[in-house]
Design a protein around this motif. Structure first.
Motif, short mmCIF file in Angstrom:
data_model
loop_
_atom_site.label_atom_id
_atom_site.label_comp_id
_atom_site.label_asym_id
_atom_site.label_seq_id
_atom_site.Cartn_x
_atom_site.Cartn_y
_atom_site.Cartn_z
N LYS A 20 0.83 -1.20 0.00
CA LYS A 20 0.00 0.00 0.00
C LYS A 20 0.88 1.26 0.00
CE LYS A 20 -3.68 2.23 2.58
NZ LYS A 20 -4.51 2.18 3.78
N ARG A 21 1.94 1.24 0.81
CA ARG A 21 2.83 2.40 0.88
C ARG A 21 3.56 2.59 -0.44
NH1 ARG A 21 8.04 2.74 1.54
NH2 ARG A 21 8.20 0.57 2.14
N VAL A 22 4.01 1.49 -1.07
CA VAL A 22 4.74 1.59 -2.33
C VAL A 22 3.85 2.11 -3.44
CG1 VAL A 22 5.92 0.22 -4.09
CG2 VAL A 22 6.39 -0.19 -1.69
N VAL A 23 2.62 1.62 -3.52
CA VAL A 23 1.69 2.08 -4.56
C VAL A 23 1.36 3.56 -4.34
CG1 VAL A 23 -0.66 1.83 -5.43
CG2 VAL A 23 0.76 -0.18 -5.07
N THR A 24 1.13 3.95 -3.08
CA THR A 24 0.84 5.36 -2.79
C THR A 24 2.01 6.24 -3.18
OG1 THR A 24 -0.58 4.68 -0.96
CG2 THR A 24 0.15 6.97 -0.98
N GLN A 25 3.22 5.82 -2.86
CA GLN A 25 4.39 6.61 -3.23
C GLN A 25 4.53 6.70 -4.74
OE1 GLN A 25 7.75 4.86 -1.28
NE2 GLN A 25 7.81 6.48 0.25
N HIS A 26 4.29 5.60 -5.43
CA HIS A 26 4.45 5.59 -6.88
C HIS A 26 3.39 6.46 -7.57
CE1 HIS A 26 5.59 4.16 -10.81
NE2 HIS A 26 4.33 3.84 -11.04
N LEU A 27 2.15 6.31 -7.15
CA LEU A 27 1.07 7.05 -7.80
C LEU A 27 1.05 8.53 -7.46
CD1 LEU A 27 -1.91 4.56 -7.53
CD2 LEU A 27 -0.53 5.08 -9.52
#
Length: 139
Positions: free
Chosen positions: A78-85
């Protein structure tokens, strides 16, 4: 080695050992378990040192991918997707202020949409017996 074992689990193991082995044999079993764990650690340390001596500088090249894999234990998708998006934006929707302006004097929100100058108002509730509007494209 016992990073994920808490005091509650240790207490349950001790109580179960007390019932299974009895108070006479429990200290002997605990000493045997401690010796076994110590031997396994010594074997692992010895094997690591021997591998380091035999491989030389290539050992560090081998350790790097393994440490990267170890870093995946704390992987939070969840943290990785939020950072990426959202490029690490803590407030990706620009909802930090109640009135919708982001302190930018109406220029633009971080998501690219223009900031509103006035708070959004809710539509009036329907009166008794009134039918809601129908959107034929949505049905």
């Amino acid at each position: 080695m016992f990073d994920s074992v808490g005091w509650g689990e240790i207490l349950v193991i001790i109580v179960a050992g007390l019932f299974i082995l009895g108070p006479e044999r429990l200290p002997e079993a605990a000493a045997w378990a401690a010796k076994s764990v110590r031997k396994v650690r010594e074997f692992a340390t010895g094997a690591k040192e021997q591998l380091r001596e035999e491989m030389g500088p290539e050992f560090e090249q081998l350790r790097k991918p393994l440490e990267d894999l170890r870093g995946l234990r704390n992987f939070d998708p969840k943290r990785v997707v939020t950072q990426h998006l959202f490029d690490g934006d803590a407030d990706p929707l620009g909802l930090g202020n109640i009135n919708g302006t982001n302190g930018s004097n109406g220029a633009a929100k971080p998501n690219g949409y223009p900031a509103t100058s006035a708070p959004q108002t809710q539509p009036e509730p329907l009166k008794p017996g009134e039918r809601p509007p129908i959107d034929p494209d949505a049905t």
